[in-house]
Design a protein around this motif. Sequence first.
Motif, PDB file in Angstrom:
ATOM      1  N   PHE A 184       0.787  -1.212   0.075  1.00 53.12           N
ATOM      2  CA  PHE A 184      -0.012  -0.029  -0.014  1.00 53.12           C
ATOM      3  C   PHE A 184       0.874   1.155   0.007  1.00 53.12           C
ATOM      4  O   PHE A 184       0.408   2.325  -0.662  1.00 53.12           O
ATOM      5  CB  PHE A 184      -0.936   0.058   1.293  1.00 53.12           C
ATOM      6  N   THR A 185       1.867   1.066   0.814  1.00 44.91           N
ATOM      7  CA  THR A 185       2.803   2.481   0.576  1.00 44.91           C
ATOM      8  C   THR A 185       3.368   3.118  -0.665  1.00 44.91           C
ATOM      9  O   THR A 185       3.432   3.711  -1.000  1.00 44.91           O
ATOM     10  CB  THR A 185       3.966   2.287   1.792  1.00 44.91           C
ATOM     11  N   GLY A 186       3.823   1.669  -1.339  1.00 50.41           N
ATOM     12  CA  GLY A 186       4.187   2.013  -2.830  1.00 50.41           C
ATOM     13  C   GLY A 186       3.098   2.288  -3.582  1.00 50.41           C
ATOM     14  O   GLY A 186       3.286   3.378  -4.527  1.00 50.41           O
ATOM     15  N   ALA A 187       1.962   1.922  -3.425  1.00 52.81           N
ATOM     16  CA  ALA A 187       0.672   2.255  -4.452  1.00 52.81           C
ATOM     17  C   ALA A 187       0.376   3.757  -4.040  1.00 52.81           C
ATOM     18  O   ALA A 187       0.181   4.530  -4.862  1.00 52.81           O
ATOM     19  CB  ALA A 187      -0.255   1.349  -3.923  1.00 52.81           C
ATOM     20  N   PHE A 188       0.314   4.134  -2.757  1.00 50.11           N
ATOM     21  CA  PHE A 188       0.024   5.530  -2.433  1.00 50.11           C
ATOM     22  C   PHE A 188       1.198   6.439  -2.996  1.00 50.11           C
ATOM     23  O   PHE A 188       0.818   7.661  -3.345  1.00 50.11           O
ATOM     24  CB  PHE A 188       0.027   5.608  -0.623  1.00 50.11           C
ATOM     25  N   LEU A 189       2.553   6.205  -2.932  1.00 44.23           N
ATOM     26  CA  LEU A 189       3.469   6.930  -3.438  1.00 44.23           C
ATOM     27  C   LEU A 189       3.422   7.149  -4.882  1.00 44.23           C
ATOM     28  O   LEU A 189       3.667   8.351  -5.624  1.00 44.23           O
ATOM     29  CB  LEU A 189       5.019   6.635  -2.988  1.00 44.23           C
ATOM     30  N   PHE A 190       2.963   6.125  -5.628  1.00 39.59           N
ATOM     31  CA  PHE A 190       2.775   5.909  -7.002  1.00 39.59           C
ATOM     32  C   PHE A 190       1.520   7.112  -7.348  1.00 39.59           C
ATOM     33  O   PHE A 190       1.669   7.807  -8.247  1.00 39.59           O
ATOM     34  CB  PHE A 190       2.748   4.723  -7.685  1.00 39.59           C
ATOM     35  N   SER A 191       0.724   6.826  -6.555  1.00 43.12           N
ATOM     36  CA  SER A 191      -0.879   7.718  -6.873  1.00 43.12           C
ATOM     37  C   SER A 191      -0.270   9.166  -6.649  1.00 43.12           C
ATOM     38  O   SER A 191      -0.641  10.066  -7.286  1.00 43.12           O
ATOM     39  CB  SER A 191      -1.751   7.515  -5.872  1.00 43.12           C
ATOM     40  N   MET A 192       0.340   9.644  -5.705  1.00 43.40           N
ATOM     41  CA  MET A 192       0.749  11.016  -5.372  1.00 43.40           C
ATOM     42  C   MET A 192       1.740  11.392  -6.677  1.00 43.40           C
ATOM     43  O   MET A 192       1.618  12.638  -7.043  1.00 43.40           O
ATOM     44  CB  MET A 192       1.524  10.952  -4.113  1.00 43.40           C
ATOM     45  N   GLU A 193       2.662  10.593  -6.921  1.00 42.98           N
ATOM     46  CA  GLU A 193       3.606  11.042  -7.996  1.00 42.98           C
ATOM     47  C   GLU A 193       3.037  11.297  -9.339  1.00 42.98           C
ATOM     48  O   GLU A 193       3.185  12.112 -10.023  1.00 42.98           O
ATOM     49  CB  GLU A 193       4.756  10.011  -8.120  1.00 42.98           C
ATOM     50  N   THR A 194       2.067  10.334  -9.705  1.00 42.31           N
ATOM     51  CA  THR A 194       1.155  10.368 -10.815  1.00 42.31           C
ATOM     52  C   THR A 194       0.328  11.521 -10.920  1.00 42.31           C
ATOM     53  O   THR A 194       0.225  12.664 -11.994  1.00 42.31           O
ATOM     54  CB  THR A 194       0.020   9.199 -10.961  1.00 42.31           C
ATOM     55  N   GLN A 195      -0.613  11.808  -9.955  1.00 46.27           N
ATOM     56  CA  GLN A 195      -1.211  13.255  -9.858  1.00 46.27           C
ATOM     57  C   GLN A 195      -0.603  14.248  -9.664  1.00 46.27           C
ATOM     58  O   GLN A 195      -0.979  15.455 -10.372  1.00 46.27           O
ATOM     59  CB  GLN A 195      -2.197  12.950  -8.826  1.00 46.27           C
ATOM     60  N   ALA A 196       0.429  14.351  -8.907  1.00 46.48           N
ATOM     61  CA  ALA A 196       1.176  15.561  -8.948  1.00 46.48           C
ATOM     62  C   ALA A 196       2.304  15.748  -9.831  1.00 46.48           C
ATOM     63  O   ALA A 196       3.128  16.784  -9.850  1.00 46.48           O
ATOM     64  CB  ALA A 196       1.684  15.706  -7.432  1.00 46.48           C
ATOM     65  N   THR A 197       2.406  15.033 -10.949  1.00 53.13           N
ATOM     66  CA  THR A 197       3.419  14.922 -12.169  1.00 53.13           C
ATOM     67  C   THR A 197       4.852  15.164 -11.711  1.00 53.13           C
ATOM     68  O   THR A 197       5.639  15.777 -12.186  1.00 53.13           O
ATOM     69  CB  THR A 197       2.970  15.965 -13.103  1.00 53.13           C
ATOM     70  N   ILE A 198       4.922  14.324 -10.462  1.00 58.65           N
ATOM     71  CA  ILE A 198       6.534  14.449  -9.983  1.00 58.65           C
ATOM     72  C   ILE A 198       7.433  13.530 -10.857  1.00 58.65           C
ATOM     73  O   ILE A 198       8.458  13.921 -11.375  1.00 58.65           O
ATOM     74  CB  ILE A 198       6.484  14.056  -8.335  1.00 58.65           C
ATOM     75  N   GLY A 199       7.037  12.167 -10.974  1.00 56.96           N
ATOM     76  CA  GLY A 199       7.568  11.189 -11.749  1.00 56.96           C
ATOM     77  C   GLY A 199       9.160  10.987 -11.484  1.00 56.96           C
ATOM     78  O   GLY A 199      10.114  11.573 -12.134  1.00 56.96           O
ATOM     79  N   TYR A 200       9.217  10.436 -10.417  1.00 58.86           N
ATOM     80  CA  TYR A 200      10.766  10.000  -9.890  1.00 58.86           C
ATOM     81  C   TYR A 200      11.495   9.005 -10.905  1.00 58.86           C
ATOM     82  O   TYR A 200      12.674   9.186 -10.871  1.00 58.86           O
ATOM     83  CB  TYR A 200      10.902   9.596  -8.406  1.00 58.86           C
ATOM     84  N   GLY A 201      10.897   8.646 -11.479  1.00 60.88           N
ATOM     85  CA  GLY A 201      11.412   7.472 -12.272  1.00 60.88           C
ATOM     86  C   GLY A 201      11.522   6.117 -11.954  1.00 60.88           C
ATOM     87  O   GLY A 201      12.123   5.146 -12.196  1.00 60.88           O
ATOM     88  N   PHE A 202      11.249   6.002 -10.506  1.00 67.66           N
ATOM     89  CA  PHE A 202      11.594   4.704  -9.893  1.00 67.66           C
ATOM     90  C   PHE A 202      10.328   3.609  -9.987  1.00 67.66           C
ATOM     91  O   PHE A 202      10.597   2.447 -10.069  1.00 67.66           O
ATOM     92  CB  PHE A 202      11.652   4.819  -8.218  1.00 67.66           C
ATOM     93  N   ARG A 203       9.107   4.335  -9.897  1.00 67.49           N
ATOM     94  CA  ARG A 203       7.918   3.717 -10.102  1.00 67.49           C
ATOM     95  C   ARG A 203       7.146   3.930 -11.618  1.00 67.49           C
ATOM     96  O   ARG A 203       7.196   5.029 -11.675  1.00 67.49           O
ATOM     97  CB  ARG A 203       6.848   3.750  -8.975  1.00 67.49           C
ATOM     98  N   GLY A 204       6.776   3.049 -12.104  1.00 65.90           N
ATOM     99  CA  GLY A 204       6.118   3.392 -13.405  1.00 65.90           C
ATOM    100  C   GLY A 204       4.935   2.434 -14.063  1.00 65.90           C
ATOM    101  O   GLY A 204       5.208   1.167 -13.489  1.00 65.90           O
ATOM    102  N   MET A 205       4.170   2.566 -14.918  1.00 63.39           N
ATOM    103  CA  MET A 205       3.069   1.700 -15.361  1.00 63.39           C
ATOM    104  C   MET A 205       3.701   0.860 -16.155  1.00 63.39           C
ATOM    105  O   MET A 205       4.410   1.183 -17.025  1.00 63.39           O
ATOM    106  CB  MET A 205       1.907   2.789 -15.927  1.00 63.39           C
TER     107      MET A 205
END
Length: 379
Positions: free
Chosen positions: A114-135
């Motif tokens: 869940f922690t990774g899923a929440f971070l991916f959701s925040m990065e997607t919506q805020a257009t942060i895109g750290y490059g570690f998680r991706g679809m």
Amino acid sequence: MSTERREEVIDTYYTTVHTLRRQTGKEWRGLRYMQKDGRILVAFQKGPGDWSMYFVDIFTTLVEVRWRMMLLIFSLSYIFSWLFFGLCYWLIAHVHGDLTNPEETLCVANVRGFTGAFLFSMETQATIGYGFRGMTENCMVAIVVVTIQDVISCLLDTFVIGIVVAKMASARKRAQTVGFSRCAVVNLRNGVLCLSWRLGDFRGNHILEGVARAQLVRYTKQPLGSIVMSYQDLDIQNRDIVLATPSTIIHKLEPGSPLYSLGPDDLPEENFELVVSFTYTGDSTGILHQTRTSYTPADIRWGQRFQNMLRVGKKRYKVNYALFNETNWASVPMLSAEAHDRMKHPAEGSSQLPPVMRNGHGCQVNVNIYEEMMLQTCL
């Protein structure tokens, strides 16, 4: 409504009431209908189920709420959206078996809880895109969820930006730089008693067109405890105003005026309120604005006039706003406009006329100089 606090109200629409003041003897007469800054002292009490109108017009509701409440609502909307879509990604990962699947078969790379899923959701919506998680292309459902989140994110950002811009460009802010004088005065203009007040623009980008209005508000207490409000428009000269320089708005105390029969001795006993407004369009934003204030009988100075603010310089006109609220005494009959009109042509042989105001004191005027005094013009 508490039983210990009794309040005078006006029934306006079913369960909606205007709370005026708690009943404490004669104190209700001193309640202002409008504050000097234009705020109206009316509190709305809604019955159960009457809040739907605020949600139907949610944009206006959020524009009118306080900044701290608006920031709290928007912060919670972002956090809840991150949590919701994070939960969606976690459920997708759980159903797809990403907790045990090898890295190349994951729906979302590097999301195994869940922690990774929440971070991916925040990065997607805020257009942060750290490059570690991706679809990845392994799960069509996750791709659909990401698409939905992107669309909702754009709509939410647009809504937030629109609300913030609307609040920052609120007409109330511009209205604070266009103001009325703190008092109104009664003096003679061309032999006619007039009630006047000042209007000025304190900013450099002047208003070249606006409409002034004045209304007399009275509230009377009925035998059964209710309060009746009455409104009466006042005729003023030159409603259309060019506010390049401060302007004096004039209401003649002549037949037909609700103040025609009031004299200086009658003012303390009256409970009316003079509500004045100035409606104009801002030249910088094109937004319609309104500045308003009110004058009670205590704010009306009989026998005074505003000091001159305008001077002619070498290259331009100069306005001294330090004198905007300053007044000085003027020679004015200490009687109502109705009585003044009756005394304009005194009986033949009479040598004395009603008292007038000179330097704040009443005195008698000789008939030989009365006509000259009537013709003077007070600013």
